[in-house]
Write an enzyme that holds these catalytic residues in place. Structure first.
Site, PDB file in Angstrom:
ATOM      1  N   ASN A 151     -33.829 -21.148 -69.750  1.00  0.00           N
ATOM      2  CA  ASN A 151     -34.973 -20.356 -69.295  1.00  0.00           C
ATOM      3  C   ASN A 151     -36.266 -20.753 -70.020  1.00  0.00           C
ATOM      4  OD1 ASN A 151     -36.301 -18.346 -67.878  1.00  0.00           O
ATOM      5  ND2 ASN A 151     -35.689 -16.703 -69.270  1.00  0.00           N
ATOM      6  N   LYS A 188       6.669  20.145-102.558  1.00  0.00           N
ATOM      7  CA  LYS A 188       7.630  19.515-101.643  1.00  0.00           C
ATOM      8  C   LYS A 188       8.924  19.117-102.355  1.00  0.00           C
ATOM      9  CE  LYS A 188       4.873  16.113-100.608  1.00  0.00           C
ATOM     10  NZ  LYS A 188       3.704  16.510-101.403  1.00  0.00           N
ATOM     11  N   SER A 237       2.740  12.320 -96.505  1.00  0.00           N
ATOM     12  CA  SER A 237       2.587  11.923 -95.095  1.00  0.00           C
ATOM     13  C   SER A 237       1.388  12.613 -94.446  1.00  0.00           C
ATOM     14  CB  SER A 237       3.871  12.189 -94.298  1.00  0.00           C
ATOM     15  OG  SER A 237       4.407  13.467 -94.559  1.00  0.00           O
TER      16      SER A 237
END
Lengths: 632, 300
Positions: free
Chosen positions: A168, A477, A545
């Site tokens: 161009n 846990k 997790s």
């Protein structure tokens, strides 16, 4: 107004004749690659203007804007028509993929207009995915740039067969042929190096209109087509697709009554006729086509690109996501692939995490392994990579949770292109192009053992399960898990406790605490827990997790009902107050990075089977509650 | 075996059908927004094709403002009946109670009847996917909107946070309460719509054809006096041969003078005309970004 676009005289004199011609137009979708500086907006603006897609009211606005903010003095600034990027920025409107439309006597065109900078790679990939052709814009004064290479690579990667190299601003270099040839030589060498065998170079000026719709007197040495001639005559992908073997992905099963059972979908490639033998994959069952049903009456034949409803002569199973193919040339079926992955999300790829993979109408769970390499999109060099960030492109192994029928992307965009969806946010996070199968379904043998998992469980007189305790560090846990195991042992249950800290001393000692490593940590624990349930054990785990998607991944590995999510719910303040291991203090002082709750997120379970509020009950009471619930 | 290239209309038709089938497969409770205009007529026609011989497996929803042209109400009821589909009509009860109308309430009219009314209707029935007939060529903010356009639980559109849409693969996943607006006609232009109506012989509201109608000119728009709720301010309605290029609430929709009484003549006029379609709608006369703002707030 240019004559090749629209014959106003014909419209005025014989509208019926005009409509007749126009109902037979074909359609070409293309993408323009380049930045505002290359004159991209000016070019698109001119195409719209020349094809009379601009109305008087828009033109009036354009003329006013051109005088006010345009860059062309008194002349019309075509660029303002399409973007006015500055204006969009001012208004806080996103720069994105925009679709523009224009038509000539021969074709309708859909242009995907995307920004050219590297940070918009995903936008360009999106625009390229549906394009038959790409116009790569080069500023004749600047020649082949990094972005030229990037755009060409991406267009080629996405399977665009027709590249137009639009050199161009020829007016600004005095239509210098030698300069044009130099650019061409340089580009050709580059194109060869990445496997682009063919492209169409055209010297143009979007501003002055050279070689856009009419052949320019300024470039008598150019013996190729004008841009518009090329766009109007280039072979469509659809024509090529029709010559390939028949494939159709089933979208929807149409069953209005007991007498009609049709399979609705869009034909991906080839053609199909009544009486032809077909095969359904992955089942491999065959039948023949009895009807091609449409509202306007049955068809004898249908071709690639048409959305149809097929009826079979036999009652064979076929459902959404399955693929109907020519009986003699079925597609492959596999559950592991090598693929190019383009990452499109702010949050990086997490290797090993389970994502939704959608290929055509088929959605399955899939994991992406750590990339084999990442591609530098500017130099095409291969780089080592552990993950893929936004806009990164890499090659990796993908494993799906079941067999899927597919084709390599190079053969079929419909059967080889997929998207990846985050299971939590539902965002489209990546796109993939299948290269080939790594493990074909026909080669997978599962070693059938004579002593089954039911047998193992039966000998122990128990139902195997996984008691998955999740919660913050220091939530309790391990303490609760330990008491639960003791209680179960007293009840003559065969158990095994997998503890987070202990596993990291052995099986997972090579893993750290980045998001990716946490995912892999949980994946391995899940696999181990699965083997143990196969052996008939009750597995108790105690891992932070933190991510929902990994807990869901483990759940999906187990038999239905065997995974029991137990949320050890201790508020962060409480866990931090206890700080049994002194880890919160370290994390707060910055000595410990990626600590859950401090600088790494914890995604609490939304509906755990059991929730233990440790501020309301002791560890002993919690263990009682758990055992009572599970072993009544 | 002779193969043939599909025409642009055949490809647009196939694309729209593909999109509708995806929605029906993935959404829990889809609905088709039906505004009785020409785009809605095309969309309904495509739905019949997509699911033939079944009727389209979703209802039609008309978010009514009570101010549509009488001809529109007549066609609405007939079209739903012919398609064998359930027609749901929702009128915002707050707007009914407050007597909101386009003459006294300006922008509030659109806000309450259309934007709020739509949200109410979607929430009321729990629809999680709604088809709309919007096209990308209508105005700038539409040009970059996705075909599957995701909305938050409060119906907001976030133009900065749109999902990439590749190939023919659409991500229709969403959380509970969130929804999708789906635009099967995204890639159609006004000319495509007209050509398709012509080719497929689709019934449209007679107002699109020129006829002698009572009109007044107000604020630069030529308005039709469709019923006696139109408060005349000393104006005398004049019979003119007019038609409408776009249809909405009659007091907000400008007519154009025309003699086009057949579809080819309408297309002819459209092709030779020099002003864009939405010029006849008062809603867009604010600044350029107005549509984008309206859409963020939940306007279709």
């Amino acid at each position: 107004m240019n004559e090749i676009y629209r014959t106003d005289a014909l419209i005025a004199e014989d509208i019926d004749a005009y409509l007749e011609t126009h109902q037979h137009k074909t359609m070409l979708r293309f993408i323009t690659c380049g930045s505002v500086d290359d004159g991209k907006s000016t070019l698109i603006g001119r195409l719209l203007y020349d094809s009379k897609m601009i109305f008087e009211d828009q033109l009036a606005t354009l003329e006013a804007d051109s005088k006010r903010v345009g860059t062309q003095g008194e002349a019309i600034d075509f660029a303002l028509l399409v973007d006015g990027l500055a204006a969009e920025r001012e208004q806080g409107i996103t720069i994105d993929v925009a679709y523009r439309f224009f038509a000539t006597e021969k074709r309708k065109f859909i242009v995907a207009d995307t920004p050219g900078h590297e940070q918009y790679t995903r936008n360009m990939v999106t625009g390229a995915s549906t394009a038959d052709l790409a116009v790569i814009l080069i500023d004749a004064r600047k020649g082949v740039l990094t972005q030229t290479r990037r755009h060409s690579y991406l267009a080629h990667l996405l399977g665009i067969r027709h590249l137009v190299l639009a050199i161009n601003k020829m007016d600004l270099i005095g239509y210098d042929r030698a300069a044009y040839d130099r650019i061409l030589t340089e580009y050709r060498a580059f194109a060869d190096s990445i496997g682009i065998t063919d492209f169409t170079p055209i010297p143009i000026s979007g501003l002055a209109g050279d070689n856009i719709t009419t052949r320019s007197a300024n470039t008598p040495w150019h013996d190729g087509p004008t841009l518009m001639e090329h766009l109007e005559t280039v072979e469509l992908d659809q024509t090529l697709d029709q010559q390939k073997p028949f494939r159709m992905q089933v979208q929807w099963v149409n069953r209005p009554n007991l007498d009609f059972r049709g399979f609705a979908g869009t034909i991906a490639s080839g053609h199909v006729s009544v009486g032809e033998e077909i095969r359904v994959l992955p089942s491999g069952k065959t039948s023949t086509i009895a009807r091609i049903a449409t509202l306007d009456g049955d068809l004898d034949m249908a071709v690639a690109g048409q959305a149809v409803t097929l009826c079979f002569a036999d009652e064979i199973d076929c459902s959404r996501g399955q693929v109907i193919t020519a009986a003699k040339s079925p597609v492959e079926v596999a559950d592991q692939f090598e693929a190019t992955v383009i990452w499109m999300d702010e949050d990086a790829l997490i290797p090993g995490r389970s994502y939704w993979l959608k290929l055509g109408p088929q959605t399955v769970s899939a994991a992406v392994a750590a990339p084999k390499y990442q591609v530098n999109v500017n130099t095409m060099e291969h780089l080592a990579a552990k993950s893929l960030d936004l806009n990164a492109i890499g090659v990796a192994t993908i494993t799906t949770d079941r067999d899927i029928p597919f084709s390599p992307y190079a053969d079929s965009r419909d059967l080889g292109g997929f998207i990846l969806i985050d299971k939590m946010t539902n965002r489209t996070v990546g796109a993939g192009l299948i290269h080939f199968a790594l493990r074909r379904a026909s080669n997978i043998h599962w070693q059938a053992t004579d002593i089954s998992r039911d047998h193992h469980a039966g000998m122990k007189n128990q139902k195997p399960m996984v008691l998955w305790m999740t919660g913050l560090s220091g939530s309790g846990k391990s303490t609760i898990a330990n008491i639960v195991e003791k209680k179960l042992a007293r009840m003559n249950r065969h158990t095994f406790l997998l503890d987070g800290d202990n596993v990291r001393h052995g099986l997972n000692k090579d893993l750290g605490f980045t998001d990716a490593d946490r995912v892999e940590n949980i994946r391995r624990v899940g696999e181990v827990a699965k083997l143990m349930t196969d052996a008939g054990l009750i597995v108790i785990t105690a891992f932070i997790s933190p991510f929902r998607s990994e807990r869901d991944m483990v759940r999906s590995m187990m038999q239905p009902g065997e995974f029991v999510e137990i949320f050890i719910d201790t508020p962060l303040e409480e866990a931090e107050k206890r700080d049994v291991k002194g880890l919160y203090a370290k994390a707060r002082s910055g000595q410990l990075k990626n600590f859950t709750g401090i600088d790494s997120p914890y995604e609490a379970p939304e509906s755990p089977q059991i929730r233990i509020d440790t501020t309301k009950m002791s560890a002993e009471e919690a263990a009682d509650l758990i055992t009572e619930k599970l072993i009544p | 075996m002779s193969l043939r290239s599909l025409t642009h209309l055949q490809r647009l038709e196939a694309e729209a059908i593909h999109i509708m089938r995806e929605v029906v497969s993935e959404a829990e409770k889809p609905v088709m927004l039906y505004s009785v205009g020409k785009d809605s007529a095309v969309m309904l026609h495509l739905a019949k094709k997509a699911f033939y011989p079944s009727p389209p497996p979703f209802p039609l929803l008309h978010v009514d403002t009570t101010w549509k042209f009488r001809d529109m109400y007549a066609l609405r009821d007939r079209a739903a009946r012919k398609a064998g589909m359930q027609l749901l009509v929702h009128q915002n009860p707050d707007a009914v109670r407050q007597g909101i109308n386009p003459f006294d309430h300006g922008g509030l009219h659109t806000d309450m009847w259309k934007t709020e009314g739509l949200k109410q209707a979607l929430d009321l029935h729990g629809f999680d996917a709604a088809f709309g007939g919007a096209r990308r060529d209508e105005e700038k903010s539409r040009a970059k909107e996705r075909i599957f356009s995701f909305r938050t639980a409060s119906h907001r559109w976030d133009p900065k946070n749109q999902r990439p849409e590749l190939w023919r693969v659409y991500n229709a996943r969403k959380a509970k309460g969130e929804s999708m607006r789906v635009f099967p006609l995204s890639n159609w232009t006004e000319l495509d719509i007209w050509q398709y109506i012509h080719l497929e012989n689709i019934e449209i509201v007679p107002l699109y054809y020129a006829a002698e109608r009572p009109t007044v000119i107000r604020d630069g728009l030529m308005l039709m006096v469709d019923d006696d709720r139109f408060p005349l301010q000393g104006e005398e309605p004049v019979m003119r041969s007019v038609r409408f290029r776009t249809l909405g609430c009659y007091p907000l929709t400008g007519a154009v003078e025309s003699r086009a009484t057949t579809l080819p003549e309408i297309i002819q006029e459209m092709l030779l005309t020099t002003t864009s379609e939405r010029q006849g709608r008062a809603i867009d006369h604010d600044q350029a970004a107005s549509m984008e703002k309206k859409k963020q707030e939940g306007y279709f």
